[in-house]
Scaffold this motif. Structure first.
Motif, PDB file in Angstrom:
ATOM      1  N   ASP A  96      68.923  10.118   3.431  1.00  0.00           N
ATOM      2  CA  ASP A  96      69.855  11.253   3.169  1.00  0.00           C
ATOM      3  C   ASP A  96      71.335  10.735   3.901  1.00  0.00           C
ATOM      4  OD1 ASP A  96      67.985  12.387   1.768  1.00  0.00           O
ATOM      5  OD2 ASP A  96      67.321  13.568   3.250  1.00  0.00           O
ATOM      6  N   ARG A  97      71.113  10.052   4.940  1.00  0.00           N
ATOM      7  CA  ARG A  97      72.483  10.020   5.740  1.00  0.00           C
ATOM      8  C   ARG A  97      73.319   8.815   5.044  1.00  0.00           C
ATOM      9  NH1 ARG A  97      72.324   6.811  11.742  1.00  0.00           N
ATOM     10  NH2 ARG A  97      74.657   6.843  11.777  1.00  0.00           N
ATOM     11  N   TYR A  98      72.735   8.013   4.282  1.00  0.00           N
ATOM     12  CA  TYR A  98      73.583   7.107   3.482  1.00  0.00           C
ATOM     13  C   TYR A  98      74.495   7.951   2.355  1.00  0.00           C
ATOM     14  CZ  TYR A  98      74.216   2.872   0.827  1.00  0.00           C
ATOM     15  OH  TYR A  98      74.643   1.573   0.212  1.00  0.00           O
ATOM     16  N   VAL A  99      73.708   8.799   1.775  1.00  0.00           N
ATOM     17  CA  VAL A  99      74.445   9.742   0.773  1.00  0.00           C
ATOM     18  C   VAL A  99      75.413  10.573   1.562  1.00  0.00           C
ATOM     19  CG1 VAL A  99      74.274  11.349  -1.149  1.00  0.00           C
ATOM     20  CG2 VAL A  99      72.622   9.226  -0.864  1.00  0.00           C
ATOM     21  N   GLN A 100      75.020  11.138   2.551  1.00  0.00           N
ATOM     22  CA  GLN A 100      75.915  12.219   3.186  1.00  0.00           C
ATOM     23  C   GLN A 100      77.348  11.239   3.735  1.00  0.00           C
ATOM     24  OE1 GLN A 100      74.745  13.033   7.215  1.00  0.00           O
ATOM     25  NE2 GLN A 100      75.303  15.204   7.020  1.00  0.00           N
ATOM     26  N   THR A 101      77.110  10.267   4.151  1.00  0.00           N
ATOM     27  CA  THR A 101      78.412   9.466   4.739  1.00  0.00           C
ATOM     28  C   THR A 101      79.355   9.355   3.541  1.00  0.00           C
ATOM     29  OG1 THR A 101      77.087   8.244   6.148  1.00  0.00           O
ATOM     30  CG2 THR A 101      79.249   7.431   5.938  1.00  0.00           C
ATOM     31  N   VAL A 102      78.864   9.263   2.123  1.00  0.00           N
ATOM     32  CA  VAL A 102      79.547   8.913   1.214  1.00  0.00           C
ATOM     33  C   VAL A 102      80.274  10.042   0.690  1.00  0.00           C
ATOM     34  CG1 VAL A 102      79.715   8.065  -1.333  1.00  0.00           C
ATOM     35  CG2 VAL A 102      78.225   6.871   0.272  1.00  0.00           C
ATOM     36  N   LEU A 103      79.434  11.130   0.599  1.00  0.00           N
ATOM     37  CA  LEU A 103      80.029  12.485   0.348  1.00  0.00           C
ATOM     38  C   LEU A 103      81.201  13.043   1.160  1.00  0.00           C
ATOM     39  CD1 LEU A 103      76.677  14.477  -0.741  1.00  0.00           C
ATOM     40  CD2 LEU A 103      78.489  13.668  -2.299  1.00  0.00           C
ATOM     41  N   GLN A 104      80.770  12.647   2.574  1.00  0.00           N
ATOM     42  CA  GLN A 104      82.139  12.940   3.433  1.00  0.00           C
ATOM     43  C   GLN A 104      83.108  12.382   3.346  1.00  0.00           C
ATOM     44  OE1 GLN A 104      79.946  12.651   7.257  1.00  0.00           O
ATOM     45  NE2 GLN A 104      78.886  14.715   7.143  1.00  0.00           N
ATOM     46  N   PHE A 105      83.038  11.046   2.982  1.00  0.00           N
ATOM     47  CA  PHE A 105      84.213  10.219   2.892  1.00  0.00           C
ATOM     48  C   PHE A 105      85.069  10.665   1.724  1.00  0.00           C
ATOM     49  CE2 PHE A 105      86.610   6.753   0.888  1.00  0.00           C
ATOM     50  CZ  PHE A 105      87.320   6.265   1.665  1.00  0.00           C
ATOM     51  N   TYR A 106      84.566  11.165   0.760  1.00  0.00           N
ATOM     52  CA  TYR A 106      85.031  11.440  -0.474  1.00  0.00           C
ATOM     53  C   TYR A 106      85.223  12.929  -0.549  1.00  0.00           C
ATOM     54  CZ  TYR A 106      84.710   6.886  -2.674  1.00  0.00           C
ATOM     55  OH  TYR A 106      84.570   5.601  -3.048  1.00  0.00           O
ATOM     56  N   SER A 107      85.192  13.867   0.472  1.00  0.00           N
ATOM     57  CA  SER A 107      85.202  15.170   0.692  1.00  0.00           C
ATOM     58  C   SER A 107      84.718  15.858  -0.411  1.00  0.00           C
ATOM     59  CB  SER A 107      86.790  15.622   0.663  1.00  0.00           C
ATOM     60  OG  SER A 107      87.490  14.886   1.775  1.00  0.00           O
TER      61      SER A 107
END
Length: 291
Positions: A31-42
Motif C-alpha cells: 500500500d505504501r508503494y501506491v500511496q507515495t505515487v498518489l501523493q506525488f501526483y496529488s
C-alpha cells in the motif's frame, strides 16, 4: 542464440515479472508503494489507495497480456503501455519521498531504489517494438545504461551504514551469501558487495566500448550474477512472498531485477552479432585482397 529465441525470452521474462508484480499490487502487496505515487501526483484525496492499486495493477496486467499476444495490432499498445508505466513511476523521482533527507537527500536514495529500476523497461520496450528506429550501437548503450545505473548507484549506497543494515536480512538468510557475515562485519560485507557491483559495471562498459567478446562474457556473467542472486532472495528472505498478496513490498522490489537480466540478454545478442559482422567483413576484405 537465435534472434527469435531472444525476443521470446525477453518478452516472456518481462511479461511474467509484470504479471506477478501487477497481481501482487491488486491484492494489496504494498500500500505504501501506491500511496507515495498518489501523493506525488496529488491524487491521494481524490482516490483511495485500494482503488488506485486495483486500477494501476489492472493496467500493468493488461500490458503483460499485450506483450505475449501475437496480434500485430497489440504491439503499439504494448510499447506505449510499457513506456507510460515506466515514465509514470520514474517521474516520481522528483519527489522528496524518494530520497533520504536525513542524509542530505539526493543522491542518497531511499524508496527511489525501486523506482530507478523502471529505466530498464524503456530500452526493453524500444528493442521489442521499435528496433528498426535505432542502430545496433544505440541499442547497446540503451541497454547498458540501466544496468550501469542500478549497479553503480545502489552499489555505491552499500558503503553507507543504513544500506549495509538494510540488506542484512537479505544476505543473512541467503545460503549463497550468508558466509560473508562469518568472515566480515556487516559493513565490510556490504562494502565488498558494493565493490563487486562497481567493478563489474566498469568491466561491462569497457567490454562494450572495446567490443571485446571474452571480456564481455566475464563482465556479463559477473553483472548478471547480481540480478540472478536477487531472485533467490524471493525464496530465502522471510516475508518476500505472501500467501495473501503473492509478493510483499520486498518481493516487488526484488522481482524487478528480471528486467536487468533482459537488458543483459539483449546486450549479449547485440555484441555477438556485432563481432560476427566484423569477422565477416574482415574475411571478405581478406578474400578480396587475396584475389
Amino acid at each position: 542464440m537465435q534472434h527469435k529465441t531472444l525476443i521470446n525470452l525477453v518478452t516472456g521474462l518481462t511479461a511474467f515479472s509484470l504479471f506477478t508484480f501487477a497481481l501482487s499490487m491488486m491484492l494489496g502487496g504494498s500500500d505504501r508503494y501506491v500511496q507515495t505515487v498518489l501523493q506525488f501526483y496529488s491524487l491521494d484525496s481524490a482516490i483511495s489507495e485500494v482503488l488506485a492499486a486495483q486500477l494501476l495493477g489492472g493496467v500493468i496486467l493488461v500490458i503483460s497480456a499485450l506483450l505475449v499476444s501475437r496480434q500485430p495490432a497489440f504491439k503499439t499498445a504494448a510499447f506505449w503501455g510499457l513506456i507510460t508505466v515506466a515514465t509514470l513511476f520514474l517521474v516520481t523521482l522528483f519527489g522528496e519521498a524518494r530520497w533520504i533527507q536525513s542524509h542530505g537527500g539526493f543522491p542518497v536514495i531511499g524508496s527511489g531504489q525501486g523506482i530507478i529500476k523502471y529505466f530498464a523497461l524503456l530500452p526493453i520496450a524500444i528493442y521489442l517494438f521499435a528496433r528498426d528506429k535505432f542502430s545496433a550501437s544505440q541499442h547497446l548503450w540503451f541497454n547498458f545504461f540501466p544496468v550501469a545505473l542500478v549497479l553503480l548507484w545502489i552499489g555505491g549506497m552499500k558503503f553507507l551504514e543504513l544500506e549495509a543494515k538494510g540488506i542484512e536480512p537479505l544476505v543473512s538468510h541467503s545460503p549463497f551469501m550468508s558466509w560473508l557475515y562469518d568472515l566480515f562485519s556487516v559493513q565490510m560485507a556490504s562494502n565488498l558487495i558494493g565493490i563487486y557491483d562497481i567493478f563489474f559495471t566498469a568491466l561491462l562498459g569497457a567490454a562494450l566500448f572495446l567490443r571485446h567478446k571474452q571480456l564481455f562474457v566475464i563482465a556479463a556473467l559477473g553483472s548478471g550474477a547480481v540480478f540472478v542472486m536477487t531472485q533467490t532472495f524471493l525464496v530465502t528472505t522471510p516475508g518476500a512472498l505472501s500467501m495473501t498478496t503473492l509478493l510483499t513490498g520486498t518481493g516487488q522490489f526484488i522481482i524487478k531485477d528480471i528486467w536487468f537480466i533482459c537488458n543483459l540478454l539483449i546486450l549479449n545478442y547485440l555484441i555477438s552479432q556485432s563481432l560476427a559482422s566484423a569477422d565477416t567483413e574482415f574475411t571478405q576484405a581478406s578474400q578480396s585482397s587475396a584475389a
